[in-house]
Design a protein around this motif. Structure first.
Motif, PDB file in Angstrom:
ATOM      1  N   SER A 132      17.471   3.594 -14.174  1.00  0.00           N
ATOM      2  CA  SER A 132      16.532   4.729 -14.226  1.00  0.00           C
ATOM      3  C   SER A 132      15.168   4.299 -14.784  1.00  0.00           C
ATOM      4  O   SER A 132      14.534   5.000 -15.560  1.00  0.00           O
ATOM      5  CB  SER A 132      17.107   5.872 -15.071  1.00  0.00           C
ATOM      6  N   CYS A 133      14.749   3.116 -14.427  1.00  0.00           N
ATOM      7  CA  CYS A 133      13.488   2.557 -14.913  1.00  0.00           C
ATOM      8  C   CYS A 133      12.524   2.462 -13.732  1.00  0.00           C
ATOM      9  O   CYS A 133      12.695   1.617 -12.848  1.00  0.00           O
ATOM     10  CB  CYS A 133      13.721   1.183 -15.539  1.00  0.00           C
ATOM     11  N   ARG A 134      11.541   3.325 -13.734  1.00  0.00           N
ATOM     12  CA  ARG A 134      10.578   3.339 -12.633  1.00  0.00           C
ATOM     13  C   ARG A 134       9.320   2.557 -13.056  1.00  0.00           C
ATOM     14  O   ARG A 134       8.665   2.914 -14.039  1.00  0.00           O
ATOM     15  CB  ARG A 134      10.209   4.767 -12.252  1.00  0.00           C
ATOM     16  N   LEU A 135       9.067   1.499 -12.301  1.00  0.00           N
ATOM     17  CA  LEU A 135       7.915   0.637 -12.577  1.00  0.00           C
ATOM     18  C   LEU A 135       7.082   0.470 -11.307  1.00  0.00           C
ATOM     19  O   LEU A 135       7.602   0.569 -10.186  1.00  0.00           O
ATOM     20  CB  LEU A 135       8.367  -0.757 -13.045  1.00  0.00           C
ATOM     21  N   SER A 136       5.804   0.189 -11.521  1.00  0.00           N
ATOM     22  CA  SER A 136       4.970  -0.158 -10.367  1.00  0.00           C
ATOM     23  C   SER A 136       5.227  -1.606  -9.987  1.00  0.00           C
ATOM     24  O   SER A 136       5.683  -2.416 -10.809  1.00  0.00           O
ATOM     25  CB  SER A 136       3.490   0.031 -10.700  1.00  0.00           C
ATOM     26  N   LEU A 137       4.947  -1.920  -8.733  1.00  0.00           N
ATOM     27  CA  LEU A 137       5.222  -3.267  -8.236  1.00  0.00           C
ATOM     28  C   LEU A 137       4.382  -4.303  -8.973  1.00  0.00           C
ATOM     29  O   LEU A 137       4.873  -5.400  -9.288  1.00  0.00           O
ATOM     30  CB  LEU A 137       4.933  -3.324  -6.725  1.00  0.00           C
ATOM     31  N   SER A 138       3.134  -3.984  -9.256  1.00  0.00           N
ATOM     32  CA  SER A 138       2.281  -4.948  -9.938  1.00  0.00           C
ATOM     33  C   SER A 138       2.797  -5.253 -11.338  1.00  0.00           C
ATOM     34  O   SER A 138       2.797  -6.406 -11.775  1.00  0.00           O
ATOM     35  CB  SER A 138       0.847  -4.416 -10.006  1.00  0.00           C
TER      36      SER A 138
ATOM     37  N   GLN B   2      14.913  -5.870  -6.292  1.00  0.00           N
ATOM     38  CA  GLN B   2      15.155  -5.790  -7.733  1.00  0.00           C
ATOM     39  C   GLN B   2      14.537  -4.511  -8.313  1.00  0.00           C
ATOM     40  O   GLN B   2      15.124  -3.882  -9.197  1.00  0.00           O
ATOM     41  CB  GLN B   2      14.545  -7.013  -8.420  1.00  0.00           C
ATOM     42  N   LEU B   3      13.344  -4.166  -7.827  1.00  0.00           N
ATOM     43  CA  LEU B   3      12.696  -2.950  -8.300  1.00  0.00           C
ATOM     44  C   LEU B   3      13.538  -1.727  -7.949  1.00  0.00           C
ATOM     45  O   LEU B   3      13.656  -0.782  -8.739  1.00  0.00           O
ATOM     46  CB  LEU B   3      11.300  -2.848  -7.668  1.00  0.00           C
ATOM     47  N   LEU B   4      14.139  -1.764  -6.758  1.00  0.00           N
ATOM     48  CA  LEU B   4      15.003  -0.661  -6.347  1.00  0.00           C
ATOM     49  C   LEU B   4      16.247  -0.578  -7.239  1.00  0.00           C
ATOM     50  O   LEU B   4      16.717   0.515  -7.592  1.00  0.00           O
ATOM     51  CB  LEU B   4      15.400  -0.849  -4.878  1.00  0.00           C
ATOM     52  N   ASP B   5      16.764  -1.748  -7.645  1.00  0.00           N
ATOM     53  CA  ASP B   5      17.914  -1.754  -8.573  1.00  0.00           C
ATOM     54  C   ASP B   5      17.518  -1.154  -9.916  1.00  0.00           C
ATOM     55  O   ASP B   5      18.304  -0.401 -10.521  1.00  0.00           O
ATOM     56  CB  ASP B   5      18.403  -3.189  -8.775  1.00  0.00           C
ATOM     57  N   LEU B   6      16.311  -1.502 -10.431  1.00  0.00           N
ATOM     58  CA  LEU B   6      15.861  -0.914 -11.684  1.00  0.00           C
ATOM     59  C   LEU B   6      15.775   0.604 -11.582  1.00  0.00           C
ATOM     60  O   LEU B   6      16.139   1.331 -12.518  1.00  0.00           O
ATOM     61  CB  LEU B   6      14.500  -1.480 -12.071  1.00  0.00           C
ATOM     62  N   HIS B   7      15.331   1.073 -10.443  1.00  0.00           N
ATOM     63  CA  HIS B   7      15.213   2.519 -10.257  1.00  0.00           C
ATOM     64  C   HIS B   7      16.583   3.176 -10.270  1.00  0.00           C
ATOM     65  O   HIS B   7      16.790   4.224 -10.891  1.00  0.00           O
ATOM     66  CB  HIS B   7      14.501   2.812  -8.934  1.00  0.00           C
ATOM     67  N   ARG B   8      17.517   2.571  -9.558  1.00  0.00           N
ATOM     68  CA  ARG B   8      18.815   3.222  -9.344  1.00  0.00           C
ATOM     69  C   ARG B   8      19.802   2.973 -10.484  1.00  0.00           C
ATOM     70  O   ARG B   8      20.490   3.893 -10.930  1.00  0.00           O
ATOM     71  CB  ARG B   8      19.411   2.734  -8.025  1.00  0.00           C
ATOM     72  N   LYS B   9      19.903   1.715 -10.982  1.00  0.00           N
ATOM     73  CA  LYS B   9      20.903   1.388 -11.984  1.00  0.00           C
ATOM     74  C   LYS B   9      20.466   1.810 -13.387  1.00  0.00           C
ATOM     75  O   LYS B   9      21.280   2.295 -14.186  1.00  0.00           O
ATOM     76  CB  LYS B   9      21.182  -0.114 -11.975  1.00  0.00           C
TER      77      LYS B   9
ATOM     78  N   ASN C  21       0.816  -1.220   0.000  1.00  0.00           N
ATOM     79  CA  ASN C  21       0.000   0.000   0.000  1.00  0.00           C
ATOM     80  C   ASN C  21       0.844   1.263   0.000  1.00  0.00           C
ATOM     81  O   ASN C  21       0.379   2.327  -0.404  1.00  0.00           O
ATOM     82  CB  ASN C  21      -0.931   0.009   1.203  1.00  0.00           C
ATOM     83  N   LEU C  22       2.103   1.172   0.486  1.00  0.00           N
ATOM     84  CA  LEU C  22       2.955   2.371   0.531  1.00  0.00           C
ATOM     85  C   LEU C  22       3.234   2.914  -0.859  1.00  0.00           C
ATOM     86  O   LEU C  22       3.581   4.087  -1.011  1.00  0.00           O
ATOM     87  CB  LEU C  22       4.275   2.049   1.246  1.00  0.00           C
ATOM     88  N   GLU C  23       3.086   2.073  -1.885  1.00  0.00           N
ATOM     89  CA  GLU C  23       3.292   2.540  -3.255  1.00  0.00           C
ATOM     90  C   GLU C  23       2.295   3.642  -3.613  1.00  0.00           C
ATOM     91  O   GLU C  23       2.591   4.516  -4.419  1.00  0.00           O
ATOM     92  CB  GLU C  23       3.169   1.372  -4.220  1.00  0.00           C
ATOM     93  N   LEU C  24       1.119   3.609  -2.987  1.00  0.00           N
ATOM     94  CA  LEU C  24       0.099   4.621  -3.245  1.00  0.00           C
ATOM     95  C   LEU C  24       0.110   5.727  -2.203  1.00  0.00           C
ATOM     96  O   LEU C  24      -0.139   6.888  -2.523  1.00  0.00           O
ATOM     97  CB  LEU C  24      -1.285   3.977  -3.286  1.00  0.00           C
ATOM     98  N   THR C  25       0.354   5.349  -0.933  1.00  0.00           N
ATOM     99  CA  THR C  25       0.245   6.340   0.154  1.00  0.00           C
ATOM    100  C   THR C  25       1.515   7.162   0.342  1.00  0.00           C
ATOM    101  O   THR C  25       1.466   8.303   0.793  1.00  0.00           O
ATOM    102  CB  THR C  25      -0.102   5.627   1.465  1.00  0.00           C
TER     103      THR C  25
END
Length: 1477
Positions: free
Chosen positions: A676-682, A667-674, A618-622
């Motif tokens: 620059s790919c921002r994706l939603s968890l779903s 892994q999602l955090l790696d995509l963001h940092r390495k 839920n933190l992805e939205l809040t």
């Protein structure tokens, strides 16, 4: 006459009221208050007539013409009215909303008190009484207990009483408040006024009355003088009127002046001032006080007190007024019941009256006239006062002082009278407690609550009850923290207890939560009394106060752990707000909450893991700003303390899910940092390595940046996840082409350039070629310049896949051809799609359409004959026969032959269409038939060398010529299948019959003479020209058809279309004019057809008032009289079945909806003579009517099952179509279809108690089935040779099952029908014996004896049943049982004979002969008995005749002596006297 309109309201304090000029006596103490003073401005000529009454919230005082309505405490004047004449009676109802006033002039007024408005004035008495005598003696209003809001009004006058009913006061009040006059007038009109005269019972008039309720019943007791002093009236529910039920004469009291009802007792004051007590139910005097001279009295029930309980055990008291001779002073006495001892006496004015109150009032009211000069004699009073009497004991006075918060006076009073002093302090402290509560919510200033605290301290010091002090300090809402702490310490010094120490500890916690400056007394008390620490934590969490929740948790963690369970854990997690920041929540969870759950509730770790996972998601939205780091931090909290191996109870599955979430978040955090790919968890969880790479490529904004992106991101990402780089790019190109080449999705405006850019990054050559092929396949035609250059570039290169490239390019050229027909982006992947294109091209009907279609077919290697066939069908359909022949002649002979054969099949299908019969469709069929004639002529020419095919072609040519000729010349549109039918001549006749029928069915009209001939629609889909009757006859002769055959066809054809009325008329003429076997066959066929139609519930047109089942039975009977001998057995079976169906229908509930109306059997005066001669008309079965919609189709289904051979089946001599005589058919079992409907009809008949019909249906059906099997299996050896063994087994199994069902059903029906016969008014003995023969002997005897045992004194039926039993025993050869039945017959005959003498034989019925002697006393005492009957009785049962005759003579002599010595009858006393005794 004076108007008493000056009203003065007085307010006296009970502690200083002084009662002057009166003398008080008695052991009781009463406080007297003067509430109201009423006076007049005019001169008083005489004393007024006073009356007063009081209710729950009202009080009323009447003085002559003046009516004053007060509230209950006499502090407010609600209404003051002056009337023309004196007021005789008043009453108030509906909680003081309505006032009823009765004047002496005979008028009744209904007044609405809130509006001070008279709603209704009714003159009830035409001749009112004189001024000194009341017109209305009594008035009361009672609510109807059964109908709330509805009231009854009883008005007593001299010679009777009025009963006003249906007075809906509640609805009247609603209408008045809404100012709705319509319903108000309607409610007034519904009011009913009845008058009941009492002149026959109270000759000198009525004096008073009382109304009371017993349950829901209303009772009226009227008192009077002369002969009847009391009459009791009750409500008659049927007539809704009051009726006399009881009366009491004047033997005990001379007359009645007043009555009061209390529970089951009636207090009566007679005209001689004597008081008596009566039982209310029996009107019997219980007690009388003749020594007391009472002028008036009232009953009251006071609140219990110490002094009154000491005087008497009863709580009810009587207030009496007694007069003193020639004096202006009366005596008011208060007496205790039932002892009547005087506990209080007071002298009052002679002009006084008691206020009528409810019995449960604890205050006594008195309306008293005051003389201006008490010493004067004969002067009238000057004013009227209302006084209140209240018991004045010391305890009660102290209670009143405390109630008025006069604490200083109460303290002095308690000291003076030695009462409980601490009670004063405690009450004062309770008052201070209330003030402190107000101070805690801000009701007072600081100075006020400081005084309250000091007051509480002072009074607490005076109380010696230490426990009270402690409890007071604990429950007091002290206004400040310092005060609360100080008072708790004070309580601890007075009485040290654990409770005080816990309170001090909670006070410290409360202060920490809210702070000293925000201290609130009410909140503190709630916190102190709350033992639910977890509930407090939940409240703080719910409000977002995490620090407060943590503080309470840390303070009371031990208490929480003792009762902590999974439900509490869920409650804590559920109450945490969604908007609570994770950075605040994580430290508490990490250090306190998660270790606590692990330690105290290991099983709750799975719940915690689930909650952490969901919260992290839920933190992805809040909390988007810190995502996904915040989710990872929260999810990780569940892993260190939740490491477990395989214990599912501790949440291994939930932990694995949490671990998976943590891994995905990393892994999602790696995509963001390495990258620059921002994706939603779903999206990340649903995707794969390939989809992530595709997503990064999709995000590239321009084709020029593709190479750099692939180098910096895609290649490292593919290497990191060990994914083939070139294959990844190739798959991306395919995916992009799939998405972008569709007609509904376009992601990029320059997607082709982007594909080329990705293609340049591929290293492998073969994969590049594969990508080019994909681009050629998906690119939009015409190609763009970029795609064209790319394709040309790779076409010029050398490689193993060059041929594939060239082939693809050739296909693209075909697409260009298709563009000329407006076809773009069409999928040519299979032959179906290609044929669709070819059909479309041919439909364009352009000069080059056929050539282009052939070119396309050649390119895809499709047969050209298919294209030629499609083109020729199009030409034939358009009537272009010459062009069609031109095309055919250009083809080779083989291909032309193949095409014409397919055209022939197509034409047959076109002509087979019966669903469309429009003019356009007819024209199309004519064109098709004519075109096929020309094509087949050409085919006949080129096929002469093949005799077989030439013959087939010639047959087709003849057929199409005939069809075309019929279409063109006769407007008859035959289908090829109709033409090939051998009965073509019959079809032609059917055509003309239809035309004839339509001509006969069309009404003649001069207006229609000029219209063109009507074309009728035949049920088989063909259209016919209209014919005349003469033409139809001529056609029949030409077709070698007799008149009988023609009209037979007409009848059966009418049945086929549901025109039953027409068919019956034709059949009647056939039966009358053509009396032969052929007519019998037609009648049989018609009857069977009608049976099948009724089974299928086919709509029919019937004659009016026709009994169709009876008509069908008549047809079957007529067929049997005419038919050939081969058909006789079938007709006989049909007659039996239709007769049963007719009887079933006559037991149905007739309805117009079923389509026909059955005749009423009661109107049929003609009966079958055979039935009248053969059967007794005794028993007529009582049963429930049947539903024709449910039973008739089933019965006719049974009829059709009993005639299983179809009408179309050819029968040879001696063959039968009925089940009982037909042969076995290979592969068919004629018994199985019968079982279902037979079970259904039997169930329906039994449910409706149609037992006779059920018996007939069962016996007839089973008999046919049994005869069918036995007639085919006469010899088992021969049958095994003729029939299949398995079929014989099936027949045997079906017959055995049917036999078992038949026997069980037969027994049940026979038993039930036998009971019906026995229970009929007259037992049909012959029918009963017949039914008994169907049942086992033991069961029959059991039924007979059970009926005899259960029949009570109905000796006629017992005699009939016993005779049946005796006859059956003769058949069974059961001599012993027969003797028993004969004994019953003898007893029953004597029971009938003695019943005529009004002597019951039941006591000795079916007893031993010696027991019959016990009936002798009854016989000899009977006056109608004769010696012959007695001697016959003795002879029958073997009794001693001499002793019986002797007893008879003795009894006769004694009865004669008694008659001679009888005296005069004793007179009866009065009803009331007997009742009294």
């Amino acid at each position: 006459m004076a108007m008493w309109s000056d009203v003065e309201l007085l307010t006296n304090e009970d502690t200083n009221t002084v009662r002057l000029g009166s003398e008080e006596n008695g052991s009781g103490l009463y406080q007297v208050d003067t509430l109201v003073k009423i006076s007049t401005a005019n001169e008083v000529q005489r004393d007024p007539c006073l009356s007063s009454s009081s209710g729950s919230n009202w009080s009323i005082v009447v003085a002559d013409k003046t009516v004053i309505l007060f509230d209950q405490s006499y502090q407010t004047i609600l209404l003051l009215l002056n009337f023309e004449t004196d007021v005789d009676a008043t009453d108030v109802c509906l909680e003081g909303q309505f006032l009823v006033v009765c004047e002496r002039n005979g008028n009744l007024h209904l007044i609405y008190v809130p509006h001070k408005r008279i709603l209704l004035t009714q003159a009830l008495v035409e001749k009112p009484s004189s001024e000194d005598k009341k017109t209305f003696r009594y008035l009361t209003i009672e609510e109807d207990k059964a109908s709330l809001g509805i009231y009854h009004v009883f008005l007593l006058i001299e010679d009777g009483f009025f009963h006003i009913s249906n007075l809906a006061l509640a609805k009247i009040e609603t209408a008045i408040e809404k100012m709705d006059m319509g319903p108000l007038k309607e409610l007034q009109s519904l009011m009913k006024i009845d008058f009941c005269s009492t002149s026959e019972h109270h000759e000198e008039g009525c004096s008073t009355a009382v109304v009371f309720n017993l349950g829901l019943e209303i009772h009226l007791m009227i008192g009077g003088d002369n002969e009847n002093v009391l009459t009791h009236w009750t409500m008659d529910p049927r007539r809704a009127k009051m009726c006399l039920t009881h009366s009491v004469d004047n033997s005990l009291i001379p007359g009645v002046r007043k009555m009061v009802v209390a529970d089951n007792l009636l207090y009566v004051l007679d005209t001689e001032d004597s008081l008596s007590l009566w039982d209310l139910h029996f009107l019997v005097m219980v007690h009388c006080w003749q020594d007391l001279a009472i002028h008036d009295f009232e009953l009251t029930t006071e609140c219990g007190s110490a002094s009154m309980v000491a005087q008497d055990t009863g709580s009810m008291k009587m207030i009496t007024l007694t007069k003193q001779d020639n004096s202006q002073i009366n005596s008011m006495q208060i007496r205790c019941l039932p002892s009547m001892t005087v506990c209080y006496t007071l002298d009052v004015s002679s002009v006084s009256c008691l206020v009528q109150t409810k019995i449960n009032m604890d205050t006594i009211y008195l309306a008293e006239g005051i003389f201006e000069d008490p010493e004067s004699r004969g002067e009238p009073i000057s004013s009227v006062v209302v006084r209140c009497f209240t018991e004045a004991l010391p305890e009660n006075r102290l209670s009143r002082l405390l109630h008025k918060h006069m604490f200083e006076e109460a303290e002095k009073f308690a000291i003076t009278f030695d009462l409980d002093l601490e009670l004063v302090y405690k009450v004062k402290l309770d008052f201070v407690l209330e003030q402190l509560a107000s101070a805690s919510v801000g009701g007072y200033g600081e100075g006020v609550w400081s005084e309250l605290v000091e007051e509480a301290k002072t009074n607490l010091m005076k109380i010696t009850d230490e426990q009270y002090v402690v409890e007071y300090c604990l429950k007091a809402p002290w206004p400040t923290f310092e005060t609360a702490e100080k008072m708790l310490n004070h309580a601890a010094t007075r009485y040290s207890s654990l409770q005080i120490q816990e309170a001090l500890a909670r006070l410290a916690t409360f202060c920490s939560l809210h702070g000293p400056d925000n201290f609130n007394g009410i909140a503190w008390i709630e916190f102190l009394n709350s033992m639910d620490n977890l509930g407090d934590i939940l409240s703080h969490l719910r409000e977002g106060d995490l620090k407060g929740a943590q503080l309470i948790w840390l303070r009371y963690e031990g208490h929480i752990a003792a009762e902590f369970d999974e439900r509490n854990l869920k409650a804590v997690l559920d109450v945490i707000p969604e908007d609570l920041p994770s950075q605040d929540l994580c430290p508490w969870f990490r250090t306190v909450f998660v270790p606590f759950v692990r330690r105290v509730l290991p099983s709750g770790q799975k719940i915690l893991a689930r909650w952490l996972e969901q919260r992290a998601r839920n933190l992805e939205l809040t909390e988007k700003g810190a995502w996904p780091q915040n989710g990872l931090d929260l999810a990780v909290l569940g892993l260190p303390s939740l490491q477990m191996k395989s214990d599912d109870d501790c949440g291994a599955e939930e932990v694995e899910s949490l671990k998976s979430l943590v891994s995905n978040l990393r892994q999602l955090l790696d995509l963001h940092r390495k990258y620059s790919c921002r994706l939603s968890l779903s999206v990340f969880e649903k995707g794969s390595v390939r989809s992530m790479a595709f997503y990064m490529l999709d995000k590239v904004p321009a084709p020029e940046l593709i190479a750099a992106t692939v180098e910096s991101r895609i290649l490292p990402y593919a290497q990191e996840h060990k994914t083939p780089f070139d294959e990844l790019l190739l798959q991306y190109i395919k995916d992009l082409l799939e998405r972008c080449s569709s007609q509904t999705t376009t992601l990029f405006t320059e997607w082709e350039a982007k594909v080329v850019a990705v293609l340049d990054c591929i290293n492998d050559t073969d994969m590049k070629v594969d990508a080019v092929l994909e681009i050629m396949q998906k690119a939009v035609v015409p190609w763009s310049k970029v795609v064209e250059q790319l394709v040309q570039q790779y076409l010029e290169m050398d490689g193993p896949k060059q041929e594939l490239l060239k082939e693809s390019y050739r296909l693209m050229e075909i697409r260009k051809l298709l563009r000329g027909y407006g076809i773009r982006n069409f999928n040519l992947s299979n032959s179906t799609h290609i044929m669709t294109l070819i059909r479309y091209i041919l439909k364009q009907d352009l000069p080059m359409s056929l050539d282009d279609s052939l070119t396309l077919a050649e390119a895809y290697k499709l047969p050209t004959s298919q294209i030629n066939y499609l083109f020729l069908t199009q030409l034939i359909g358009q009537g272009r026969t010459e062009e069609c022949m031109t095309v055919l002649k250009k083809l080779s002979c083989a291909e032309a032959q193949c095409v014409i054969e397919r055209l022939t099949a197509w034409a047959r299908l076109q002509l087979e269409d019966k669903d469309h019969i429009s003019d356009e469709h007819k024209k199309n069929q004519m064109v098709v038939a004519q075109g096929m004639v020309e094509a087949l002529k050409y085919m006949h020419i080129i096929q002469k060398h093949d005799a077989l095919k030439s013959m087939e072609c010639e047959n087709n040519l003849i057929m199409f010529k005939a069809i075309a000729h019929l279409q063109e010349d006769f407007d008859i549109f035959f289908t090829p299948s109709d033409y090939e039918d051998p009965s073509i001549r019959k079809q032609i006749q059917e055509h003309h019959i239809t035309a004839y029928e339509n001509t006969r069915g069309r009404p003649s009209s001069k207006a229609k003479a000029t219209t063109p001939p009507v074309v009728a629609n035949d049920p088989d889909g063909k259209t016919k020209t209209i014919s005349t009757e003469a033409g139809l006859r001529r056609l029949g002769r030409q077709l070698q058809r007799t008149e009988q055959e023609l009209w037979s066809d007409l009848a059966l054809r009418a049945l086929g279309v549901g025109k039953v009325h027409k068919a019956l008329k034709i059949l009647s003429e056939l039966y009358e004019h053509h009396y032969n076997t052929n007519t019998g066959k037609v009648l049989f066929t018609a009857a069977r057809t009608l049976c099948q139609m009724l089974e299928a519930d086919v709509p029919m047109v019937l004659p009016d008032d026709s009994d169709l089942p009876a008509v069908i039975h008549d047809l079957a009977c007529q067929a049997m009289t005419l038919c050939h001998s081969d058909l006789l057995l079938d007709c006989l079976e049909l007659c039996k079945c239709t007769h049963i169906a007719m009887d079933v229908y006559h037991q149905c509930q007739l309805s117009d909806d079923y389509g026909f109306i059955a005749k009423d059997p009661t109107l049929d005066t003609e009966k079958d003579p055979h039935s009248q001669w053969s059967f007794q008309d005794v028993f007529n079965e009582d049963c429930i009517v049947l539903d024709p919609l449910s039973v008739l189709p089933v019965q006719y289904e049974i009829t059709n099952c009993l005639l299983p051979i179809s009408l179309d089946t050819k029968l040879y001599p001696l063959d039968c179509s009925c089940l009982s005589h037909c042969s076995f058919e290979k592969g068919s079992n004629y018994l199985k279809p019968l079982l279902g409907p037979l079970a259904n009809i039997l169930q329906s008949l039994q449910e409706c108690s149609q037992l006779e019909l059920a018996l007939r249906v069962l016996v007839n059906s089973y008999g046919s089935c049994l005869q069918h099997v036995t007639s085919n299996v006469m010899d088992i050896k021969i049958s095994l040779q003729l029939f299949d063994t398995q079929e014989l087994k099936n027949y045997n199994l079906c017959l055995n099952n049917l036999r078992k069902t038949t026997i069980s059903t037969l027994d049940a029906v026979a038993v039930a029908l036998l009971h019906k016969v026995f229970n009929w008014r007259v037992v049909d003995c012959d029918l009963a014996i017949g039914l008994c023969t169907l049942l086992p002997k033991a069961e029959v005897l059991k039924i007979l004896w059970k009926f005899i045992d259960n029949t009570w004194q109905n000796y006629d039926k017992i005699l009939a049943v016993a005779r049946i039993g005796a006859n059956l025993c003769c058949l069974y050869d059961e001599a012993e049982e027969r003797e028993k039945f004969l004994s019953v017959i003898t007893d029953a005959e004597w029971g009938i004979k003695l019943a005529q003498l009004e002597i019951s034989m039941q006591p000795v019925f079916r007893q031993r002969p010696e027991m019959k002697r016990s009936l002798i006393p009854d016989l000899v005492k009977n006056r109608r008995i004769t010696p012959e009957i007695i001697l016959q009785y003795c002879s029958t049962f073997g009794l001693d005749r001499d002793s019986v005759i002797n007893q008879y003579i003795t009894t006769s002599l004694l009865l004669q002596a008694d008659e001679e010595g009888a005296g005069d009858p004793v007179g009866q006393s009065g009803r009331a006297s007997v009742s009294y005794r």
